[in-house]
Motif scaffolding. Sequence first.
Motif, mmCIF file in Angstrom:
data_model
loop_
_atom_site.group_PDB
_atom_site.id
_atom_site.type_symbol
_atom_site.label_atom_id
_atom_site.label_comp_id
_atom_site.label_asym_id
_atom_site.label_seq_id
_atom_site.Cartn_x
_atom_site.Cartn_y
_atom_site.Cartn_z
ATOM 1 N N TRP A 46 -16.238 -31.334 26.094
ATOM 2 C CA TRP A 46 -16.266 -32.756 26.447
ATOM 3 C C TRP A 46 -15.395 -33.554 25.456
ATOM 4 N N LEU A 47 -15.583 -33.268 24.179
ATOM 5 C CA LEU A 47 -14.888 -34.073 23.174
ATOM 6 C C LEU A 47 -13.371 -33.971 23.336
ATOM 7 N N GLU A 64 1.510 -31.768 24.929
ATOM 8 C CA GLU A 64 0.636 -31.586 23.786
ATOM 9 C C GLU A 64 1.299 -30.795 22.662
ATOM 10 N N ARG A 106 -11.779 -33.154 26.108
ATOM 11 C CA ARG A 106 -11.487 -33.018 27.540
ATOM 12 C C ARG A 106 -10.142 -33.620 27.918
ATOM 13 N N ASN A 107 -9.745 -34.679 27.247
ATOM 14 C CA ASN A 107 -8.456 -35.292 27.590
ATOM 15 C C ASN A 107 -7.283 -34.556 26.971
ATOM 16 N N ARG A 108 -7.553 -33.817 25.948
ATOM 17 C CA ARG A 108 -6.496 -33.045 25.277
ATOM 18 C C ARG A 108 -7.053 -31.656 24.955
ATOM 19 N N LYS A 129 -19.466 -41.364 19.739
ATOM 20 C CA LYS A 129 -18.927 -40.002 19.808
ATOM 21 C C LYS A 129 -17.721 -40.037 20.715
ATOM 22 N N GLY A 130 -16.657 -39.445 20.242
ATOM 23 C CA GLY A 130 -15.452 -39.430 21.054
ATOM 24 C C GLY A 130 -14.232 -39.532 20.178
ATOM 25 N N ALA A 131 -13.138 -39.913 20.762
ATOM 26 C CA ALA A 131 -11.878 -40.006 20.019
ATOM 27 C C ALA A 131 -11.455 -41.459 19.899
ATOM 28 N N HIS A 160 -5.728 -28.975 24.568
ATOM 29 C CA HIS A 160 -4.925 -28.175 23.639
ATOM 30 C C HIS A 160 -4.745 -28.887 22.296
ATOM 31 N N GLU A 161 -5.606 -29.842 22.026
ATOM 32 C CA GLU A 161 -5.499 -30.594 20.779
ATOM 33 C C GLU A 161 -5.534 -29.661 19.575
ATOM 34 N N GLY A 206 -5.787 -40.170 28.741
ATOM 35 C CA GLY A 206 -5.797 -39.414 29.977
ATOM 36 C C GLY A 206 -5.420 -37.987 29.721
ATOM 37 N N MET A 251 -25.774 -34.883 17.450
ATOM 38 C CA MET A 251 -25.649 -34.054 18.652
ATOM 39 C C MET A 251 -26.835 -33.093 18.732
ATOM 40 N N TYR A 261 -11.367 -37.785 16.046
ATOM 41 C CA TYR A 261 -12.475 -37.369 16.901
ATOM 42 C C TYR A 261 -13.748 -37.439 16.070
ATOM 43 N N ILE A 262 -14.718 -38.156 16.580
ATOM 44 C CA ILE A 262 -15.977 -38.265 15.844
ATOM 45 C C ILE A 262 -17.048 -37.479 16.592
ATOM 46 N N ALA A 263 -17.551 -36.453 15.931
ATOM 47 C CA ALA A 263 -18.471 -35.537 16.597
ATOM 48 C C ALA A 263 -19.933 -35.840 16.277
ATOM 49 N N PHE A 316 -20.203 -29.340 24.370
ATOM 50 C CA PHE A 316 -19.873 -30.599 23.697
ATOM 51 C C PHE A 316 -18.407 -30.647 23.298
#
Lengths: 187, 223
Positions: free
Chosen positions: B89-90, A155, B92-94, A130-132, B96-97, A148, B67, B60-62, B86
């Motif tokens: 968290w997913l 963005e 969190r680094n972006r 799970k994540g990017a 404004h994605e 980061g 979950m 992004y893989i959810a 969640f």
Amino acid sequence: MWKRPEDEENEPQQSTPAPFNAEKTPRPEPTRRGVATIGPSISITGELSGEEDLIIDGRIEGKVNLEKQNVTVGKAGRVKADIVAKNIQVEGQVEGNLLGEEGVVIHQSGKVKGNIVAPRVSLENGSKFKGAIDMEPRTSSGPRAAPGPKTPESEAKSPQKGTPSASPDAQAKGSIPPSDAAASGRK
Amino acid sequence: MRGSREKPIAEEGAEVSYRSLAFPGVLARMRSVPKPVVLDLGPALGSNLHALEHLGPRIYIADILSMADEELPLERAHAKSTGKQFWRWLFRNRPHERLDVILAWDLLNYLTLDEIRILIEDLQPHVVPGTLLFAVIAQGKEIPRTPPPYAIRSGSILVPQGQSPGQAPAPRYREPELRRALPGFVVDASYLLRSGLQEYLFAYRPEEEAPASEALEPASAGD
């Protein structure tokens, strides 16, 4: 987030950082010299750096910074840390970002919650993630920036991001067997 | 509305694959931007990464059903708050994605309409005009008890993976119901396949959204 097997809960936990253990595990010996292993009973909190490849079968919390080395998180390995390495292989569990200068492989038994940045990313069937994952086209190689936080300004997307989508071009990309589509397909 | 019971085309022995009519629209959207941003609601599949790699996406893989299993041991009524946590968290680094594509595959069949609505509400900060949502809705009576991960093969060929241990009744969501559950999204394309699957490509275009009264068709009932 990953469920720990019940037997892990009963394992004796080392609450203080343990000395680095370079003893090798019985796993197939890496061909490269200078491989360190953190054994299953070892728990480390803090930042790891060095110039040896590393096999993690123990627990690490903090940061693993081995930019020019290979890091393997073994099946027993439990890592709560960002890992920076040349190549990263995960057979155990990682919660943290993985920055692989050359590549990242999550094996079937591997579980990762975090972001991956690497030119090559491989997820074996059965692995959990799970994540990017930030990928570059195959033609591109070379190091990339670690994941980061970004500012809203950085963005800001290119104008076309906000434009209405291109309409599906299924027909343009190849023939569609009429047998697959019933008569009600519409646009 | 429903297709015949014709089976999808079979390839590579036991693997059953079919040619998607809507997925090429996803690929076209990804090609139209320099760095496509994709949210895959399903589990991570290495073959899908490989198939999309040439487009250089950020994926992004959810894995949302996992979950639910792992992070929502309580009733699904709690999904909203935990879900928001969640997503925070997913991204969190972006934070404004902005998403170009959301791949829901067939997962909407496994959520109630309320859950779908909550999911989309939670994703609202990352949805922009033009965001596409790809979904496969079963119009047959049954669906696999657990959702099969969808593997991408050769562009428009999709392969539902694995064998489910059994079947469950399909909710057979109709378009008006889905539109109600997907506020701001309009149907960009829809294809009913002979296999009984209906593929949808929704596009986020809130300015074109039909008035709510048009979407107030009664909920569908199974046969």
